[in-house]
Design an enzyme around this catalytic site. Structure first.
Site, short mmCIF file in Angstrom:
data_model
loop_
_atom_site.label_atom_id
_atom_site.label_comp_id
_atom_site.label_asym_id
_atom_site.label_seq_id
_atom_site.Cartn_x
_atom_site.Cartn_y
_atom_site.Cartn_z
CD GLU A 125 -13.60 -11.28 -33.23
OE1 GLU A 125 -13.49 -10.42 -32.33
OE2 GLU A 125 -12.65 -11.94 -33.66
CD GLU A 173 -21.15 -2.01 -28.36
OE1 GLU A 173 -22.03 -2.88 -28.38
OE2 GLU A 173 -20.08 -2.13 -28.97
CB CYS A 192 -17.03 -3.85 -32.18
SG CYS A 192 -15.72 -4.16 -33.34
P1 NAD Z 1 -26.65 -8.00 -34.16
O1 NAD Z 1 -26.07 -8.92 -33.18
O2 NAD Z 1 -28.05 -7.61 -34.01
O3 NAD Z 1 -26.55 -8.62 -35.62
C1 NAD Z 1 -25.36 -9.14 -36.16
C2 NAD Z 1 -25.73 -10.16 -37.22
O4 NAD Z 1 -26.36 -11.27 -36.61
C3 NAD Z 1 -26.69 -9.66 -38.27
O5 NAD Z 1 -26.33 -10.22 -39.51
C4 NAD Z 1 -28.00 -10.19 -37.78
O6 NAD Z 1 -28.91 -10.34 -38.84
C5 NAD Z 1 -27.60 -11.53 -37.22
N1 NAD Z 1 -28.49 -12.04 -36.18
C6 NAD Z 1 -29.28 -11.34 -35.32
N2 NAD Z 1 -29.94 -12.18 -34.49
C7 NAD Z 1 -29.56 -13.43 -34.82
C8 NAD Z 1 -29.86 -14.72 -34.31
N3 NAD Z 1 -30.70 -14.88 -33.28
N4 NAD Z 1 -29.28 -15.78 -34.86
C9 NAD Z 1 -28.40 -15.64 -35.88
N5 NAD Z 1 -28.08 -14.47 -36.41
C10 NAD Z 1 -28.63 -13.36 -35.89
O7 NAD Z 1 -25.67 -6.78 -34.16
P2 NAD Z 1 -25.72 -5.52 -35.10
O8 NAD Z 1 -26.71 -4.59 -34.50
O9 NAD Z 1 -25.86 -5.86 -36.53
O10 NAD Z 1 -24.23 -5.00 -34.92
C11 NAD Z 1 -23.87 -4.18 -33.87
C12 NAD Z 1 -23.16 -4.96 -32.78
O11 NAD Z 1 -22.09 -5.71 -33.29
C13 NAD Z 1 -22.55 -4.07 -31.74
O12 NAD Z 1 -22.88 -4.54 -30.46
C14 NAD Z 1 -21.07 -4.18 -31.96
O13 NAD Z 1 -20.30 -3.98 -30.83
C15 NAD Z 1 -20.91 -5.53 -32.52
N6 NAD Z 1 -19.74 -5.62 -33.37
C16 NAD Z 1 -18.66 -6.31 -32.92
C17 NAD Z 1 -17.52 -6.42 -33.69
C18 NAD Z 1 -16.31 -7.18 -33.22
O14 NAD Z 1 -15.44 -7.48 -34.01
N7 NAD Z 1 -16.20 -7.55 -31.97
C19 NAD Z 1 -17.50 -5.81 -34.94
C20 NAD Z 1 -18.60 -5.12 -35.38
C21 NAD Z 1 -19.73 -5.04 -34.58
#
Ligand code: NAD
Ligand code: MN
Length: 809
Positions: free
Chosen positions: A266, A397, A300
């Protein structure tokens, strides 16, 4: 400010929520350890990380920093727990989920305050939106645990599931992940986001209190590079469920490719908020507030692109500016605050950077006259006008309270602008004309389309993306399939490689996929008898490719010889290449009208294909005998089963219809399965006809258009079907067939930007390469994507509409 002043000015007085119970709870538990096997365990590293309150930049508490040793321990605990939990009766699991829901409600205020403290979002939202939706998610999925045996017969849990969530809805994302996973009998290792671990830790305490068996739910706080990556790579994990940014989603796709791990992503979005000139503009203004200033815009599916019909743009924008001026940014624990703090200084800087970019790019920026508090990470509601559709701020975004406005003239232009994005998560459509709204909604490539409302979620209604917004659904019955697989899938094996002449190297190749294609064959064929064995006639014909409804010579000018099992040449097919595939994909795109035509029409054509195949069943059986050396009786039953399959999918065409959900909100949700788009299909080798038909039929039944690579060693059954297609009124371009080297062609299709999904049958190595090439769009499945419309129309209007219709009759 005195009461008299407040009375005079009608300004809001402060309405602070007390933080002391939450702060006392933090103090009592600090520092927080890892939650493994229902125990609090010190991290192997011995290290702890600060969790910060973004409203003032102060440290709230310390949480453990897990590393791969802790991941090993948690996965071991979850694996051990799965042995029992996976077999626990649904009713028992339902009771545990129900207990979790009750406990969440009991602790709702503490959870709401903790969430506001840790994330910076307003207490008004955590109290009224996040936490109630969390409880609802557990109640709803308690129901699916109860019903799993009867409603998902033949399905099994996967095992240990690794779940990685972002910071924007910390506890809600935890609920979206954990509730369906444990309801379906999986066990879980979950990693909260680095910035917002606290409500997950309170939840861990709730798990203990609810008496869940140890190891069913494990929670590891820490850094992405330590915990997240170790989870993704861990061989004991059967599925990764991820919510977060598109870039990280891509890296997870890469890391899990070929591992056999199931994956749901997601990801981000840049969702359109479309306003037609007949919309109620005051409702629209409140809608915009909910779309982009809810949760500081860190949503998101935020409606971050405002698309307004040109003739009302000025009127709407002036109303919006007045409303923006009256929004209140400040202390998240003040109950009269609209917008809280941005989650971290890094995120704040990123928002500032993109806003500065917008200004550089020549857009006009609007912000309220008042200033934000400066002791935390705050950003004012921001609007850009004079934005060009190709500019950075219109495409990227921003993940903050920043809205970009653009105008359109006609509905067609609105759809075009709306779909001008790499994302496809959500959209809102605003119009008081029900015909217009319901015409536009399905044309938008997005998982959820809200009609006259926005940002509404419910456990009963699936949520998820298209394109770079990811794949998989969360919520509703459709979300359950992310956490189960069918019993036959569990036994899937990959056939081993080929010899140059094409026979499987291990002799009689058998994959359980194709066995499963034939499963049920006896039922389907009961009462049908096959004729006696017939002599092998020599048929020699060079088949061309089938592109855009025409037989086309391969671009390469080369042919491939097809051999029988004894190594004798039995025919030739075109050797397709990159250029042929490009033409095929283009033809498939041009045939997109197939998806919007009636389901009745698609069903008719599939039945017609079955009819035309049956006219020539003997010829097709002989071809199978020739290619495989199997008996004629056996071949005949393959043909009969293929015909029966065509009937099955013709039947499903107008019966796989989705549903109407009744969330506890005003309004209804229509969940409509929708075609994915252009699908690339690589067929298995055994059962050359049935393997081909069993993939083609469901894909086109649901409205997809396809590019098929037939069996590499036995392609003649597929090339013989050109005539079946041609005589069945199948529109040109719906099915395109390119023969040749399966893995090379698959690679090209998987890498092709305009191929929306790839369905590959072949070797484990080939499958890995397809997964690697596909990055986000993924190695997709035969399930159709569901799209939700939340049609939030006043009930009276709907019934009025229906009455008018019945009067007309
Ligand atoms: P992010 O991708 O940086 O982190 C999300 C999660 O993944 C965190 O727990 C992070 O610690 C972990 N993570 C980061 N790098 C990783 C890796 N290489 N391997 C495994 N895990 C890893 O995103 P964020 O900054 O925390 O959240 C914001 C983003 O999330 C925005 O782009 C937003 O659009 C998206 N988002 C999407 C939805 C949806 O349902 N589609 C919902 C909420 C947020
Ligand atoms: Mn925090």
């Amino acid at each position: 400010m005195s009461v008299m002043d407040i009375f005079e000015t009608m300004d809001y007085g402060p309405a602070p929520e007390g933080a002391s119970p939450a702060l006392a709870w933090l103090k009592e538990h600090q520092p927080f350890n890892l939650f493994i096997n229902n125990q609090w365990v010190q991290p192997a590293s011995g290290q702890y990380l600060d969790s910060v309150n973004p409203a003032n930049g102060k440290v709230l508490t310390q949480v453990a920093s897990a590393n791969s040793a802790d991941v090993d321990a948690a996965v071991a605990a979850a694996s051990a727990a799965f042995e029992k939990w996976g077999k626990t009766p649904g009713h028992v699991r339902a009771r545990y989920l129900y207990a979790l829901a009750r406990q969440i409600q009991k602790h709702s205020r503490l959870l709401a305050v903790l969430e506001a403290l840790d994330n910076g979002k307003s207490i008004r939202e955590t109290r009224d939106i996040d936490i109630p939706l969390v409880a609802r998610h557990f109640y709803y999925h308690a129901g699916w645990a109860q019903l799993m045996a009867s409603e998902l017969p033949g399905y099994q849990p996967l095992g240990v599931v690794g779940q990685i969530i972002p910071w924007n809805f910390p506890l809600l994302m935890l609920a979206w992940k954990i509730a369906p996973a444990i309801a379906m009998g999986n066990t879980v290792v979950l990693k909260p986001a680095r910035y917002t671990p606290l409500t997950a830790l309170k939840f861990a305490e709730i798990v203990q209190e609810s008496g869940l068996p140890p190891g069913v739910i494990n929670i590891l706080t820490g850094e992405a590079s330590q915990v997240g990556e170790a989870l993704v790579r861990h061989p004991g994990i059967k599925k990764i469920a991820f919510t977060g940014s598109t870039d990280v989603g891509r890296s997870i796709r890469r890391a899990t490719a070929g591992s056999g791990k199931k994956l749901s992503l997601e990801l981000g979005g840049k969702s359109p908020f479309i306003v037609f000139d007949d919309a109620d503009l005051d409702s629209v203004v409140e809608g915009v507030v909910d779309a982009i200033w809810f949760n500081q815009g860190q949503v998101c599916c935020a409606g971050s692109r405002l698309l307004v019909q040109e003739n009302i743009a000025d009127r709407l924008l002036s109303k919006l500016l007045i409303r923006m001026e009256r929004l209140r940014v400040g202390d998240p624990l003040d109950k009269a605050i609209d917008i809280g703090a941005i989650v971290s200084s890094t995120q704040l800087q990123e928002i500032q950077r993109l806003v500065a970019r917008g200004v550089e790019e020549g857009a006009q920026v609007w912000q309220p006259s008042w200033a934000c508090p400066t002791d935390g990470y705050f950003f004012p509601p921001t609007l850009f006008t004079n934005v060009s559709p190709a500019s950075t701020i219109a495409q990227v975004e921003i993940f903050g309270p920043v809205l970009v406005a653009m105008t359109f003239r006609t509905p067609a232009e609105a759809v075009e602008l709306a779909n001008n994005t790499r994302y496809g998560l959500a959209a809102s459509v605003w119009s008081d004309n029900i015909n217009l709204a319901l015409d536009i909604a399905p044309k938008i490539k997005a998982g959820s389309v809200w009609v006259n409302c926005t940002n509404l979620f419910d456990a009963s209604s699936g949520f998820g993306g298209y394109r770079e917004s990811g794949f998989g659904r969360e919520g509703g019955k459709e979300g359950l399939y992310e956490y189960v697989r069918h019993a036959w899938e569990a036994q899937l094996a990959s056939p081993s490689g080929y010899t140059p002449t094409g026979r499987a190297a291990n002799g009689a190749s058998s994959s359980s996929f194709t066995d499963s294609l034939l499963a049920g064959i006896d039922d389907e064929l009961d009462g049908l008898s096959a004729p006696e064995t017939i002599e092998l006639p020599a048929i020699d014909r060079t088949s061309k490719l089938f592109i855009a409804g025409k037989q086309a010579r391969p671009d390469s000018g080369y042919s491939r010889t097809v051999y029988d099992p004894a190594g004798r040449a039995i025919g030739e097919v075109g050797d397709g290449n990159r250029k042929d595939l490009r033409n095929a994909v283009e033809a498939a795109h041009k045939a997109s009208g197939w998806a919007t035509g009636t389901t009745h029409n698609r069903a008719q054509i599939l039945y017609y294909m079955a009819e035309n195949l049956s006219v020539r069943e003997d010829e097709f059986a002989r071809r199978i005998v020739q290619q495989t050396g199997r008996s004629h009786v056996d071949a005949m039953s393959e043909v009969q089963t293929a015909i029966s399959r065509l009937f099955s999918y013709a039947a499903w065409t107008d019966k796989f219809e989705g549903g109407v959900h009744r969330p506890p909100l005003r309004g209804v949700v229509l969940a409509m399965p929708e075609a994915i788009g252009v699908i690339g299909i690589a067929c298995p080798d055994d059962y050359p006809l049935l393997g081909f038909i069993s993939l083609v039929a469901p894909a086109i039944a649901m409205g997809n258009t396809i590019v098929v690579i037939p069996s590499q060693i036995a392609p003649l059954s597929a090339t013989d079907s050109y005539q079946v297609f041609e005589t069945s009124d199948l529109p040109a371009g719906v099915v395109n067939i390119v023969t040749g080297e399966r893995d090379a062609l698959s690679q090209v299709l998987a890498e092709h930007d305009d191929v929306d999904a790839m369905w590959y049958f072949g070797t484990a190595e080939g499958s890995k390469r397809v997964e690697l090439a596909s990055l986000v769009t993924g190695w997709i499945l035969y399930r159709v994507r569901d799209k939700s419309f939340y049609a939030l129309l006043p009930r009276s209007k709907i019934s009025g509409f229906l009455m008018e219709n019945s009067c007309n009759r």
